[in-house]
Enzyme design. Structure first.
Site, PDB file in Angstrom:
ATOM      1  N   GLU A   1     -29.581 -11.366  17.521  1.00 51.28           N
ATOM      2  CA  GLU A   1     -29.026 -12.275  16.519  1.00 51.28           C
ATOM      3  C   GLU A   1     -29.755 -13.616  16.547  1.00 51.28           C
ATOM      4  O   GLU A   1     -29.145 -14.671  16.666  1.00 51.28           O
ATOM      5  CB  GLU A   1     -27.522 -12.464  16.746  1.00 51.28           C
ATOM      6  CG  GLU A   1     -26.768 -11.148  16.690  1.00 51.28           C
ATOM      7  CD  GLU A   1     -25.258 -11.272  16.824  1.00 51.28           C
ATOM      8  OE1 GLU A   1     -24.792 -12.204  17.484  1.00 51.28           O
ATOM      9  OE2 GLU A   1     -24.570 -10.410  16.254  1.00 51.28           O
TER      10      GLU A   1
ATOM     11  N   ASP B   1     -19.898  -3.297  17.532  1.00 51.67           N
ATOM     12  CA  ASP B   1     -19.384  -4.624  17.863  1.00 51.67           C
ATOM     13  C   ASP B   1     -17.860  -4.681  17.832  1.00 51.67           C
ATOM     14  O   ASP B   1     -17.293  -5.155  16.849  1.00 51.67           O
ATOM     15  CB  ASP B   1     -19.971  -5.635  16.851  1.00 51.67           C
ATOM     16  CG  ASP B   1     -19.881  -7.066  17.350  1.00 51.67           C
ATOM     17  OD1 ASP B   1     -19.577  -7.265  18.531  1.00 51.67           O
ATOM     18  OD2 ASP B   1     -20.127  -7.981  16.539  1.00 51.67           O
TER      19      ASP B   1
ATOM     20  N   GLU C   1     -11.383 -10.554  17.753  1.00 47.74           N
ATOM     21  CA  GLU C   1     -12.332 -10.977  16.715  1.00 47.74           C
ATOM     22  C   GLU C   1     -12.211 -10.168  15.419  1.00 47.74           C
ATOM     23  O   GLU C   1     -12.073 -10.733  14.344  1.00 47.74           O
ATOM     24  CB  GLU C   1     -13.749 -10.879  17.271  1.00 47.74           C
ATOM     25  CG  GLU C   1     -14.808 -11.151  16.227  1.00 47.74           C
ATOM     26  CD  GLU C   1     -16.225 -11.088  16.786  1.00 47.74           C
ATOM     27  OE1 GLU C   1     -16.393 -10.956  18.002  1.00 47.74           O
ATOM     28  OE2 GLU C   1     -17.158 -11.186  15.975  1.00 47.74           O
TER      29      GLU C   1
HETATM   30  C1  GCU Z   1     -20.477 -10.707  17.632  1.00 51.43           C
HETATM   31  C2  GCU Z   1     -19.831 -12.015  17.329  1.00 51.43           C
HETATM   32  C3  GCU Z   1     -20.723 -13.173  17.600  1.00 51.43           C
HETATM   33  C4  GCU Z   1     -21.252 -13.081  19.016  1.00 51.43           C
HETATM   34  C5  GCU Z   1     -21.904 -11.739  19.236  1.00 51.43           C
HETATM   35  C6  GCU Z   1     -22.270 -11.494  20.666  1.00 51.43           C
HETATM   36  O1  GCU Z   1     -21.471 -10.423  16.706  1.00 51.43           O
HETATM   37  O2  GCU Z   1     -19.419 -12.027  16.000  1.00 51.43           O
HETATM   38  O3  GCU Z   1     -19.972 -14.329  17.416  1.00 51.43           O
HETATM   39  O4  GCU Z   1     -22.147 -14.094  19.278  1.00 51.43           O
HETATM   40  O5  GCU Z   1     -21.019 -10.714  18.895  1.00 51.43           O
HETATM   41  O6  GCU Z   1     -21.501 -10.788  21.315  1.00 51.43           O
HETATM   42  O7  GCU Z   1     -23.268 -11.964  21.137  1.00 51.43           O
END
Ligand code: GCU
Length: 683
Positions: free
Chosen positions: A287, A367, A395
């Protein structure tokens, strides 16, 4: 009395008079080997406080072995030195022996932490009015039992926000610094210790490099000091790019000597401030986070960089997250699949990690969805310790505005048999370290408590936190039994309270799955926005790869080897064969593994689309009963918590209808197939 929730399940509420009369406890507390910051000292103080609350008895606490009736707390070594012979005890790290007899209670820890855990176990019995005589050993299933907080430092704001936190700002950070008053931090450590949790990573996995500046290093030392008396060790998340952004080097290449030196220096400083530093958590190349792949190095090179930096200073570990994937994949490619990423990235690295590296794996390949198959990566790391990552913060599951009791979901994962090499390979035996003979293994959960006095923003959500610790200690524990203990400790022992909370909680995950996303289609929430509320259209047409591939005729991800993304082939052969074949794939994961027409028949005989319609009505109908069920406890618990829970349940009942209609209308419009019961599209 009004209860604001800060003591959660550690209220030590006074037992009714008749129950108290039946109780007998020894006359004094002896806490052996206790300096003021040690867990055994803490145990003595906590026991004194608890017994005063529960039984209205004010027992003296000493640290020297005493004659006469006493509760003695200490390590095996301290007992051996001062209190004479103990039976042969098979204690593992953090384990304890608890022996309760009328005039003598012995709480013996393998280490100080174990003695504290045994003390909390004794207190839990007393608080529930359980005065039975027992003598047993209790050992944790795994050495690593950690909490992850996703707290930000917020350089500009006044309070650290929390990524996916639903209970106010951070108890750790404010204005880019560690807060001055760490009272809540020690209270948090107390809750953790009471359920056997021994470590915490305090900052967001999307880590801010300023945590490593000198002021904050000292602040970290203060956090560790606040938690140490509770046996909780502190670790932090690292940003891979820190040598560049904070250290002003030209690179963060893990094999570059200046980078290695930079991290060595950081590790030394961390150790100076936090002598019992627990370790680092690393989110790399995920990400948009930086990582070793940026420098054409392997993920193992990245992990080992930190492993070597911390190695000289003790037993700290690197938790390297397996949540590595490309969030810009192309949906027009039928074979593209985010779910494949973890195995693709990590399979060939087994054996290449240093021995103080552990791979931290989310329970499912995507996730934290309402239903996912177990991450196949658990079957591939035989020479590397693994930790399963769970999520207490809800979440994707209603963000604590919905009651969803999670242990049934977790146990479905933990009890799954991967059948590696055709041998029994339950996930819980993989993460205990047993199956592959790993020294380091265990549990991590994203908890994300905030400054709200209920910790999670919802009183009932705390059962998930409590159960997390209990299951990490003993994953075979019964989820209803855990819930009943929690309820008695949190709200009292009245049968109506216990039955009401148990019924609602046990109905809550299936109901949530039904009114959100069923048959393995995932949580149909707003995934490009806040992950809250229904938004099925947000799943497809973007690079995040949480696709449903729904069109006018069909729905689901084809993850078969013969015609799809090949994901099912990532499991060991027996499991792979089960998921490859639509006939043997369980209905609740059908659309995870197969792309089918809406008219596809399930094992129940219903079509996929009719199941959608019915399940959404059924799930929402269950949520409708929650406010009414809750009314049964009115007057049996304090008004403050009663009202706060009632408010949330009322909201959930309404929001479940929103979910039901949004999802059903969406698929009705998409498929043009009528609901056999004539409900959908007519309101
Ligand atoms: C999910 C979550 C993010 C988080 C990511 C992670 O995608 O929405 O907020 O940073 O997981 O676990 O790194």
């Amino acid at each position: 009395a009004a209860e604001n929730g800060i003591d959660a399940w550690l209220r030590y509420a006074t037992l009714p008079c008749d129950v108290r009369k039946a109780a007998s406890v020894p006359a004094q507390i002896v806490a052996l080997n206790g300096t003021e910051t040690s867990p055994v000292y803490t145990a003595g103080q906590e026991l004194h406080k608890g017994i005063r609350g529960i039984l209205h008895k004010d027992l003296p606490v000493t640290n020297t072995p005493a004659n006469g009736s006493s509760i003695t707390i200490g390590t095996v070594d301290a007992f051996a030195k001062t209190s004479g012979a103990l039976p042969e005890l098979d204690l593992k790290g953090d384990g304890f022996w608890l022996s309760i007899k009328n005039d003598s209670v012995q709480i013996v820890g393998q280490n100080e932490r174990g003695a504290l855990y045994g003390t909390f176990q004794y207190l839990s019995m007393l608080a529930q009015g359980n005065f039975t005589e027992v003598a047993y050993v209790s050992n944790p299933s795994a050495p690593i039992r950690w909490v992850n907080q996703w707290d930000n430092m917020d350089d500009t704001g006044t309070h650290g926000s929390i990524e996916r936190g639903y209970a106010g700002p951070s108890i750790f950070f404010a204005k880019g610094l560690i807060v001055e008053d760490l009272t809540r931090v020690s209270q948090y450590a107390r809750l953790m210790a009471s359920i056997g949790l021994n470590g915490i990573v305090v900052n967001n996995v999307n880590a801010n490099v300023n945590l490593l500046n000198s002021t904050n290093m000292a602040g970290l030392g203060r956090i560790a000091d606040a938690m140490r008396p509770w046996g909780v060790r502190m670790g932090i998340s690292l940003n891979f790019d820190s040598p560049r952004t904070l250290g002003k080097l030209t690179t963060a290449d893990p094999l570059d000597q200046s980078v290695i030196d930079w991290w060595d220096d950081i590790a030394t400083k961390l150790h100076d401030h936090v002598p019992d530093f627990a370790g680092v958590l690393v989110k790399a190349n995920s990400e948009s986070q930086p990582g070793p792949l940026t420098y054409n190095r392997t993920l193992a090179d990245g992990a080992n960089l930190f492993a070597r930096a911390i190695k000289p200073h003790g037993d700290a570990i690197v938790m390297f997250r397996a949540f590595v994937y490309d969030n810009k994949i192309n949906q027009t490619n039928w074979k593209a699949d985010r779910a494949n990423a973890a195995v693709d990235f990590f399979r060939d690295l087994d054996g290449k990690f240093d021995d103080n590296v552990i791979v931290q794996i989310k329970y499912g390949p995507i996730d934290f969805q309402v239903r996912e198959p177990v991450s196949p990566l658990f079957a591939h790391l035989e020479q590397t310790g693994t930790v399963i990552e769970l999520q207490v913060t809800q979440e994707y599951l209603g963000q604590q505005c919905h009651l969803v009791y999670l242990p049934p979901l977790w146990k479905t994962i933990l009890n799954f048999d991967m059948k590696v090499d055709n041998q029994p390979s339950l996930v819980r035996d993989i993460v205990s370290g047993e199956r592959f003979n790993q020294k380091l293994a265990g549990y991590a959960a994203v908890v994300n408590v905030g400054t709200n006095t209920s910790w999670l923003g919802s009183h009932l959500a705390m059962s998930n936190f409590y159960a997390y610790g209990r299951l990490a200690w003993e994953p075979t524990s019964d989820d209803v039994a855990i819930l009943e203990d929690w309820t008695r400790l949190t709200f009292g022992s009245d049968r109506t309270i216990i039955d009401t909370i148990t019924k609602m909680s046990m109905e809550s995950w299936p109901a949530h799955e039904n009114y959100t996303g069923n048959l393995g289609i995932q949580s149909l929430t707003d995934i490009t926005g806040p992950h809250y509320g229904p938004k099925p259209q947000s799943q497809d047409g973007n690079g995040w790869g949480q696709w449903t591939r729904a069109d006018a005729k069909s729905i689901g991800m084809d993850r078969t080897v013969w015609n799809g993304t090949g994901y099912s082939g990532q499991y060991p052969s027996e499991v792979a064969a089960m998921f490859e074949d639509i006939e043997t794939t369980p209905d609740d994961l059908l659309l995870w593994f197969h792309h089918v027409p809406y008219t596809q028949k399930l094992k129940s005989g219903k079509t996929v689309i009719q199941h959608f319609y019915d399940a959404h009505y059924d799930g929402a109908a269950v949520a409708q009963t929650f406010p009414k069920q809750w009314e049964a406890v009115k007057g049996l618990i304090d008004a403050e918590r009663y009202d706060e829970v009632a408010f949330r349940l009322e909201y959930q009942a309404g929001h479940a209808l929103v979910w039901r209609d949004a999802i059903n209308d969406f698929y009705f419009n998409m498929s043009s197939i009528k609901d056999e019961q004539g409900r959908v599209g007519n309101h």
